[in-house]
Design a protein around this motif. Structure first.
Motif, PDB file in Angstrom:
ATOM      1  N   UNK A 258      29.200 -42.468  12.513  1.00  0.00           N
ATOM      2  CA  UNK A 258      30.015 -41.708  11.664  1.00  0.00           C
ATOM      3  C   UNK A 258      29.247 -41.768  10.013  1.00  0.00           C
ATOM      4  N   UNK A 259      29.109 -42.922   9.623  1.00  0.00           N
ATOM      5  CA  UNK A 259      28.384 -43.338   8.517  1.00  0.00           C
ATOM      6  C   UNK A 259      27.230 -42.679   8.235  1.00  0.00           C
ATOM      7  N   UNK A 260      26.354 -42.538   9.670  1.00  0.00           N
ATOM      8  CA  UNK A 260      25.110 -41.834   9.316  1.00  0.00           C
ATOM      9  C   UNK A 260      25.276 -40.357   9.123  1.00  0.00           C
ATOM     10  N   UNK A 261      26.189 -39.866  10.114  1.00  0.00           N
ATOM     11  CA  UNK A 261      26.553 -38.378   9.832  1.00  0.00           C
ATOM     12  C   UNK A 261      26.821 -37.888   8.517  1.00  0.00           C
ATOM     13  N   UNK A 262      27.927 -38.750   7.968  1.00  0.00           N
ATOM     14  CA  UNK A 262      28.196 -38.252   6.658  1.00  0.00           C
ATOM     15  C   UNK A 262      27.374 -38.701   5.634  1.00  0.00           C
ATOM     16  N   UNK A 263      26.289 -39.501   5.512  1.00  0.00           N
ATOM     17  CA  UNK A 263      25.198 -39.883   4.910  1.00  0.00           C
ATOM     18  C   UNK A 263      24.343 -38.538   4.755  1.00  0.00           C
TER      19      UNK A 263
ATOM     20  N   UNK B  18      33.725 -32.334   9.290  1.00  0.00           N
ATOM     21  CA  UNK B  18      33.317 -32.080  10.673  1.00  0.00           C
ATOM     22  C   UNK B  18      32.196 -32.707  11.163  1.00  0.00           C
ATOM     23  N   UNK B  19      31.192 -33.529  10.214  1.00  0.00           N
ATOM     24  CA  UNK B  19      29.954 -34.053  10.910  1.00  0.00           C
ATOM     25  C   UNK B  19      30.942 -35.308  11.330  1.00  0.00           C
ATOM     26  N   UNK B  20      31.755 -35.903  10.752  1.00  0.00           N
ATOM     27  CA  UNK B  20      32.375 -37.207  11.152  1.00  0.00           C
ATOM     28  C   UNK B  20      32.962 -37.130  12.457  1.00  0.00           C
ATOM     29  N   UNK B  21      33.781 -35.953  12.679  1.00  0.00           N
ATOM     30  CA  UNK B  21      34.432 -35.947  13.951  1.00  0.00           C
ATOM     31  C   UNK B  21      33.414 -35.514  14.803  1.00  0.00           C
ATOM     32  N   UNK B  22      32.499 -34.883  14.584  1.00  0.00           N
ATOM     33  CA  UNK B  22      31.468 -34.665  15.588  1.00  0.00           C
ATOM     34  C   UNK B  22      30.747 -35.747  16.152  1.00  0.00           C
ATOM     35  N   UNK B  23      30.741 -36.781  14.959  1.00  0.00           N
ATOM     36  CA  UNK B  23      29.962 -38.184  15.491  1.00  0.00           C
ATOM     37  C   UNK B  23      30.771 -38.925  16.087  1.00  0.00           C
TER      38      UNK B  23
END
Ligand code: HSE
Length: 307
Positions: A276-281, A244-249
């Motif tokens: 996307x990397x920042x969001x999933x981290x 969800x966070x990757x898609x949101x980013x």
């Protein structure tokens, strides 16, 4: 030439809707291997660094694929293999495939290239099967050919090269938990509903079309997996939060890389891939599971010789 050093890349298999048939090749992350001709006949693993893997040729993925090729040739010398393993076994980014293709690619070069890439894939399948208990080539083919590949058939072997849109970038998160491919395959249902099959082949056909036509919108609408993800996602902590966070980013799509635990996202442009990397981290930093992440352009070259 008596010795060769090669870089054998990591790969992402399945790519959401293409279970066991679609894969793509990653840049920068991969194993190094040295293949050397030796006067003693046979195939010998002489050095392994990075991870604890068997030295017995017939128990080692690189050894088994090498033996498959060795049995097909008639030479009065043998081969030694050194493996410098960077891709963690069981990480979901084609660790066994990198080993399996490395030995046969290196031997083929030292032999003067008697075999084409499809034949190399066929030898490498024997090594991959040792690790996953099943003959599939969706990590092997992109490692050998580079870019996106479609394994049309394993027997007889037929590989199609699919174009890689230039602005496509992958973001990978590798949670440090081990999922064995054989176990991730064992939990899958033997049958699928007609409704799910229709959704999957619609997405798969559309994804291939989107890759051919640089249609990022279509790629985004096609990166769904209704058959495998519902089962395997249960094995990966915080999977849905990451997705969800990757898609949101801004990711075009996010799904399990191979049999997991790595999760891949595809994005248009490196900036989005980094967001996307920042969001999933951010998601995984809140857990107590160790992880690493990286961003990669699609590697259209595949396995290569290095100095
Ligand atoms: N297609 C394979 C799977 C890739 O998902 O089981 C992992 O080796």
């Amino acid at each position: 030439m008596n010795e060769i050093k090669i870089f054998s890349p990591a790969t992402v298999a399945n790519v959401a809707c293409g279970f066991d048939v679609l894969g793509f090749c990653l840049d920068n992350v991969g194993d190094e291997m040295v293949i050397r001709k030796t006067s003693k006949k046979g195939v010998f693993i002489t050095k392994i660094e990075g991870f604890d893997l068997p030295y017995e040729t017939e128990l080692n993925v690189a050894g088994v694929s090498a033996l498959a090729m060795y049995e097909a040739i008639d030479v009065d010398f043998g081969f030694e293999i050194e493996i410098y393993k960077n891709i963690k076994p069981g990480s979901g980014i084609g660790s066994s495939a990198a080993s399996a293709v490395g030995s046969v690619f290196g031997m083929n070069e030292l032999l003067g290239k008697p075999f084409n890439k499809t034949q190399l894939t066929q030898f490498a399948i024997k090594g991959e099967a040792l690790a996953s208990k099943c003959e599939h080539a969706d990590n092997l083919a992109p490692a050998i050919f580079g870019g996106f590949t479609l394994v049309k058939s394993v027997s007889p072997i037929e590989i199609l090269e699919i174009p890689s849109p230039n602005e496509l970038y992958a973001t990978i998160i590798h949670p440090q938990i081990e999922i064995k491919t054989s176990e991730a395959r064992a939990i899958l249902p033997k049958d699928v509903s007609l409704q799910d099959a229709i959704a999957q082949w619609s997405n798969f056909g559309s994804l291939i079309h989107g890759l051919h036509t640089n249609d990022y919108g279509l790629i985004k609408r096609s990166l769904h997996d209704v058959i495998i993800e519902p089962h395997r996602s249960k094995l990966i902590h915080n999977y849905h939060d990451v997705k969800n966070s990757a898609l949101k980013a801004g990711a075009l799509g996010t799904c399990i890389s191979g049999s997991g635990p790595s999760i891949f996202s595809l994005s248009k442009g490196i900036e989005t891939a980094k967001d996307v990397e920042d969001a999933i981290k951010n998601v995984y930093s809140k857990t107590n599971i160790k992880f690493d992440t990286f961003v990669s352009k699609i590697n259209t070259e595949g396995i290569k010789i290095i100095n």
